[in-house]
Design a protein around this motif. Structure first.
Motif, PDB file in Angstrom:
ATOM      1  N   PRO A   1       0.810  -1.221   0.000  1.00  0.00           N
ATOM      2  CA  PRO A   1       0.000   0.000   0.000  1.00  0.00           C
ATOM      3  C   PRO A   1       0.846   1.275   0.000  1.00  0.00           C
ATOM      4  O   PRO A   1       2.040   1.263   0.302  1.00  0.00           O
ATOM      5  N   LYS A   2       0.158   2.371  -0.297  1.00  0.00           N
ATOM      6  CA  LYS A   2       0.739   3.704  -0.137  1.00  0.00           C
ATOM      7  C   LYS A   2       0.263   4.345   1.168  1.00  0.00           C
ATOM      8  O   LYS A   2       0.888   5.275   1.660  1.00  0.00           O
ATOM      9  N   ALA A   3      -0.869   3.861   1.667  1.00  0.00           N
ATOM     10  CA  ALA A   3      -1.426   4.401   2.909  1.00  0.00           C
ATOM     11  C   ALA A   3      -2.152   3.296   3.661  1.00  0.00           C
ATOM     12  O   ALA A   3      -2.740   2.396   3.045  1.00  0.00           O
ATOM     13  N   ILE A   4      -2.120   3.389   4.988  1.00  0.00           N
ATOM     14  CA  ILE A   4      -2.786   2.412   5.847  1.00  0.00           C
ATOM     15  C   ILE A   4      -3.765   3.146   6.756  1.00  0.00           C
ATOM     16  O   ILE A   4      -3.412   4.159   7.381  1.00  0.00           O
ATOM     17  N   LEU A   5      -4.985   2.620   6.833  1.00  0.00           N
ATOM     18  CA  LEU A   5      -5.976   3.074   7.801  1.00  0.00           C
ATOM     19  C   LEU A   5      -6.043   2.038   8.912  1.00  0.00           C
ATOM     20  O   LEU A   5      -6.293   0.861   8.640  1.00  0.00           O
ATOM     21  N   LEU A   6      -5.827   2.455  10.139  1.00  0.00           N
ATOM     22  CA  LEU A   6      -5.800   1.538  11.285  1.00  0.00           C
ATOM     23  C   LEU A   6      -6.923   1.893  12.248  1.00  0.00           C
ATOM     24  O   LEU A   6      -7.016   3.025  12.726  1.00  0.00           O
ATOM     25  N   ASP A   7      -7.767   0.900  12.542  1.00  0.00           N
ATOM     26  CA  ASP A   7      -8.906   1.109  13.440  1.00  0.00           C
ATOM     27  C   ASP A   7      -8.660   0.364  14.751  1.00  0.00           C
ATOM     28  O   ASP A   7      -8.758  -0.860  14.812  1.00  0.00           O
ATOM     29  N   GLU A   8      -8.323   1.108  15.800  1.00  0.00           N
ATOM     30  CA  GLU A   8      -8.113   0.578  17.154  1.00  0.00           C
ATOM     31  C   GLU A   8      -7.133  -0.598  17.182  1.00  0.00           C
ATOM     32  O   GLU A   8      -7.482  -1.702  17.641  1.00  0.00           O
TER      33      GLU A   8
ATOM     34  N   GLN B   1       3.061  -1.411  22.747  1.00  0.00           N
ATOM     35  CA  GLN B   1       4.245  -0.578  22.566  1.00  0.00           C
ATOM     36  C   GLN B   1       5.090  -1.066  21.389  1.00  0.00           C
ATOM     37  O   GLN B   1       5.560  -0.265  20.569  1.00  0.00           O
ATOM     38  N   GLN B   2       5.258  -2.383  21.281  1.00  0.00           N
ATOM     39  CA  GLN B   2       6.032  -2.938  20.177  1.00  0.00           C
ATOM     40  C   GLN B   2       5.387  -2.619  18.832  1.00  0.00           C
ATOM     41  O   GLN B   2       6.074  -2.256  17.860  1.00  0.00           O
ATOM     42  N   ILE B   3       4.076  -2.730  18.754  1.00  0.00           N
ATOM     43  CA  ILE B   3       3.366  -2.445  17.511  1.00  0.00           C
ATOM     44  C   ILE B   3       3.492  -0.968  17.155  1.00  0.00           C
ATOM     45  O   ILE B   3       3.703  -0.614  15.984  1.00  0.00           O
ATOM     46  N   ALA B   4       3.394  -0.100  18.146  1.00  0.00           N
ATOM     47  CA  ALA B   4       3.548   1.339  17.884  1.00  0.00           C
ATOM     48  C   ALA B   4       4.928   1.652  17.339  1.00  0.00           C
ATOM     49  O   ALA B   4       5.072   2.433  16.387  1.00  0.00           O
ATOM     50  N   VAL B   5       5.959   1.049  17.928  1.00  0.00           N
ATOM     51  CA  VAL B   5       7.328   1.272  17.460  1.00  0.00           C
ATOM     52  C   VAL B   5       7.490   0.773  16.023  1.00  0.00           C
ATOM     53  O   VAL B   5       8.105   1.435  15.181  1.00  0.00           O
ATOM     54  N   THR B   6       6.916  -0.394  15.733  1.00  0.00           N
ATOM     55  CA  THR B   6       7.032  -0.964  14.392  1.00  0.00           C
ATOM     56  C   THR B   6       6.295  -0.106  13.365  1.00  0.00           C
ATOM     57  O   THR B   6       6.799   0.134  12.258  1.00  0.00           O
ATOM     58  N   LEU B   7       5.118   0.372  13.703  1.00  0.00           N
ATOM     59  CA  LEU B   7       4.382   1.238  12.784  1.00  0.00           C
ATOM     60  C   LEU B   7       5.160   2.524  12.502  1.00  0.00           C
ATOM     61  O   LEU B   7       5.194   3.004  11.356  1.00  0.00           O
ATOM     62  N   SER B   8       5.791   3.076  13.525  1.00  0.00           N
ATOM     63  CA  SER B   8       6.608   4.275  13.331  1.00  0.00           C
ATOM     64  C   SER B   8       7.796   3.975  12.424  1.00  0.00           C
ATOM     65  O   SER B   8       8.176   4.797  11.581  1.00  0.00           O
ATOM     66  N   GLU B   9       8.367   2.784  12.579  1.00  0.00           N
ATOM     67  CA  GLU B   9       9.483   2.383  11.723  1.00  0.00           C
ATOM     68  C   GLU B   9       9.025   2.247  10.267  1.00  0.00           C
ATOM     69  O   GLU B   9       9.720   2.684   9.332  1.00  0.00           O
ATOM     70  N   ILE B  10       7.861   1.635  10.060  1.00  0.00           N
ATOM     71  CA  ILE B  10       7.313   1.502   8.710  1.00  0.00           C
ATOM     72  C   ILE B  10       7.089   2.884   8.091  1.00  0.00           C
ATOM     73  O   ILE B  10       7.415   3.127   6.930  1.00  0.00           O
ATOM     74  N   ASN B  11       6.553   3.787   8.879  1.00  0.00           N
ATOM     75  CA  ASN B  11       6.328   5.151   8.402  1.00  0.00           C
ATOM     76  C   ASN B  11       7.633   5.827   7.995  1.00  0.00           C
ATOM     77  O   ASN B  11       7.726   6.437   6.928  1.00  0.00           O
ATOM     78  N   ARG B  12       8.667   5.677   8.817  1.00  0.00           N
ATOM     79  CA  ARG B  12       9.953   6.324   8.525  1.00  0.00           C
ATOM     80  C   ARG B  12      10.644   5.689   7.323  1.00  0.00           C
ATOM     81  O   ARG B  12      11.129   6.385   6.433  1.00  0.00           O
ATOM     82  N   ARG B  13      10.687   4.366   7.305  1.00  0.00           N
ATOM     83  CA  ARG B  13      11.443   3.668   6.267  1.00  0.00           C
ATOM     84  C   ARG B  13      10.781   3.751   4.896  1.00  0.00           C
ATOM     85  O   ARG B  13      11.453   3.822   3.864  1.00  0.00           O
ATOM     86  N   GLU B  14       9.457   3.740   4.877  1.00  0.00           N
ATOM     87  CA  GLU B  14       8.755   3.633   3.602  1.00  0.00           C
ATOM     88  C   GLU B  14       8.007   4.900   3.219  1.00  0.00           C
ATOM     89  O   GLU B  14       7.421   4.967   2.140  1.00  0.00           O
ATOM     90  N   GLY B  15       8.008   5.899   4.108  1.00  0.00           N
ATOM     91  CA  GLY B  15       7.217   7.092   3.829  1.00  0.00           C
ATOM     92  C   GLY B  15       5.736   6.789   3.759  1.00  0.00           C
ATOM     93  O   GLY B  15       4.985   7.422   3.012  1.00  0.00           O
TER      94      GLY B  15
END
Length: 233
Positions: free
Chosen positions: A152-159, A170-184
Motif C-alpha cells: 500500500p501507499k497508505a494504511i488506515l488503522l482502526d483501534e 508498545q512494540q506495535i507502535a514502534v514498528t508502525l513508526s518504523e514503517i512510516n519512517r522507512r517507507e514514507g
C-alpha cells in the motif's frame, strides 16, 4: 499518498454520525484520530475506506475524487484498511494469511514477505501456525502484515491496540513508526490509547459527537483542557 477529506457527512441509513469533517494528510504523515467511544472515529475510517456511503462532501486521494468509488477501487489506488477485530480466518496459517493479502487487491505487486517478517519476527516463527491459535497481539501483527502485503501507499488503522497487552501495544507502535519512517507510509490511526497515538502521530484531531473539536500537533493537544474533558486522561 495524500488524503483530503472535505465537508464530510456520513452515517448508517438515516442516522447521521459524521458532520462536516475536513482535514488533509500529506504523503508520509501519521494522523491520529482521538475521541471517546461512539464519537465517530471508526465511522470515519469506514467512510474513507468506502465501506459506508458518504452523504455529503468529498474524499480525495492523490488528487483523484474517490468519494463514490467502491472499496476495491480504493484498494487499487494503494489504500489498505486494518479493521478493528483484525478479521482473521482462524484455521488459515500465518503464511497463507499473508499470501491472501498479497493477492487480495487484484493489483500486480511485489512479494513483500521478507520485509513483513523483518518488521514482525514473531510471524516468521509462526508461519505454519493457524492464526486462530495466536495471541491477540500476534494476530494484530498478522493483520498489519497482511495489509503491508498489498504493497500500500497508505494504511488506515482502526483501534490496533484493542484487546492487546501493553507490552505488545508498545512494540506495535514502534514498528508502525518504523514503517512510516522507512517507507514514507501515510498512516491514519484511530485509537482510544492516547499515549500510543501521541508517540506516533505528527498531527491529531479529536472527534466529539461526529464533529472535529480540536486539531494540532501532539504537543498542542496533549495536556489541554479539551484532552482532559473529552478523553478523561
Amino acid at each position: 499518498m495524500t488524503i483530503e477529506v472535505n465537508g464530510l457527512d456520513a452515517g448508517y441509513g438515516s442516522i447521521g454520525v459524521l458532520h462536516d469533517i475536513s482535514f488533509s494528510v500529506v504523503s508520509g504523515e501519521v494522523l491520529g484520530i482521538l475521541g471517546r467511544n461512539g464519537m465517530g472515529k471508526s465511522t470515519l475510517i469506514r467512510a474513507i475506506a468506502g465501506t459506508i456511503p458518504v452523504t455529503k462532501g468529498t474524499i480525495i486521494i492523490d488528487g483523484v475524487d474517490v468519494t463514490r468509488l467502491p472499496v476495491h477501487a480504493r484498494a487499487r489506488c494503494g489504500l489498505t484498511t486494518i479493521i478493528q477485530g483484525r478479521g482473521m480466518f482462524p484455521k488459515m496459517t500465518v503464511r497463507d494469511s499473508l499470501e491472501m493479502g498479497r493477492i487480495a487487491s487484484g493489483r500486480v505487486k511485489r512479494n513483500r514477505l521478507d520485509e513483513v517478517l523483518s518488521y514482525f519476527p514473531r510471524l516468521a516463527e509462526r508461519l505454519n501456525q493457524p492464526s486462530g491459535t495466536m495471541s491477540g497481539g500476534e494476530q494484530q501483527m498478522l493483520a498489519i502484515g497482511r495489509g503491508l502485503m498489498t504493497d500500500p501507499k497508505a494504511i488506515l488503522l482502526d483501534e490496533p491496540s484493542d484487546g492487546i497487552m501493553p507490552l505488545l501495544v508498545q512494540q506495535i507502535a514502534v514498528t508502525l513508526s518504523e514503517i512510516n519512517r522507512r517507507e514514507g507510509m501515510t498512516i491514519i490511526i484511530v485509537e482510544q490509547n492516547v499515549p500510543m497515538v501521541l508517540s506516533m502521530a505528527q498531527r491529531c484531531i479529536i472527534l466529539e459527537k461526529g464533529y472535529v473539536i480540536a486539531r494540532g500537533s501532539p504537543n498542542e493537544v496533549a495536556g489541554t483542557d479539551l484532552m482532559k474533558k473529552y478523553l478523561a486522561i
